[in-house]
Design an enzyme around this catalytic site. Structure first.
Site: not given
Ligand code: PNS
Length: 174
Positions: A24, A48, A97, A135
């Site tokens: 990151h 998660k 990635r 992570s």
């Molecule tokens: O690091 P991650 O867990 O892969 O990140 C995923 C994240 C947090 C970017 C995604 O879950 C997100 O955008 N969450 C906010 C809620 C939302 O907008 N959900 C719809 C995504 S299309």
């Protein structure tokens, strides 16, 4: 027809950052060459369960970027596109990635774009060294007493070992 360019080059870099890794950090530093400002957004991923609280994650990230005024940290528990709307930003930054990320990232980018056409998701390839860093695996290794030295900032490594209450005998390895 050419659309109007974005007025500001503020990129929102959303993720779980549980915890932030050197992959990151590398992406953020490279992103700083492109964007005027990067907001690291700790956003909620409903799939998660988190090890670190939002406050802990924010504190770890703030410490790493304490001398970089172009990088800010924030958190949000609603829809990502709503955060962009509220903050007036138009760009979502994500790292890509291995091929395994592609499907998930594509789905999210298209779903976000379906919510509003005013945003663009920009992907940066993960640095070669970090292609297989995650992570999730980092937490697993530390929880079982292994070393993740070099994969996360030292301050994060300390916090991880504290969380799992491990006296890491392998900490000089790797
Ligand atoms: O690091 P991650 O867990 O892969 O990140 C995923 C994240 C947090 C970017 C995604 O879950 C997100 O955008 N969450 C906010 C809620 C939302 O907008 N959900 C719809 C995504 S299309």
């Amino acid at each position: 027809m050419i659309q109007e360019p974005f007025a500001n080059k503020v990129a929102i870099y959303p993720g779980s950052f549980d915890p932030i890794t050197n992959g990151h950090v590398d992406l953020i530093k490279r992103g700083m060459r492109i964007f005027d400002e990067i907001v690291i957004l700790i956003a909620h991923n409903p799939n998660k369960v988190y090890l670190f609280s939002i406050e802990e994650r924010m504190e770890m990230i703030r410490e790493i970027f304490s001398d970089t005024k172009e990088v800010r940290v924030d958190s949000y528990s609603g829809l990502l596109v709503d955060y962009l709307k509220i903050s007036g930003a138009n760009i979502i930054l994500r790292g890509m990635r291995a091929l395994s990320d592609f499907e998930y990232e594509f789905q999210m980018a298209l779903m976000n774009r379906r919510q509003t056409k005013k945003i663009e998701t920009v992907f940066l390839m993960s640095g070669f060294k970090w292609f297989y860093t995650s992570s999730k695996l980092i937490k697993e290794v530390v929880s079982l007493g292994g070393s993740v030295k070099g994969l996360v900032p030292d301050s994060v490594n300390q916090k991880l070992m504290g969380k799992f209450n491990v006296n890491n005998i392998n900490n000089n390895r790797g």
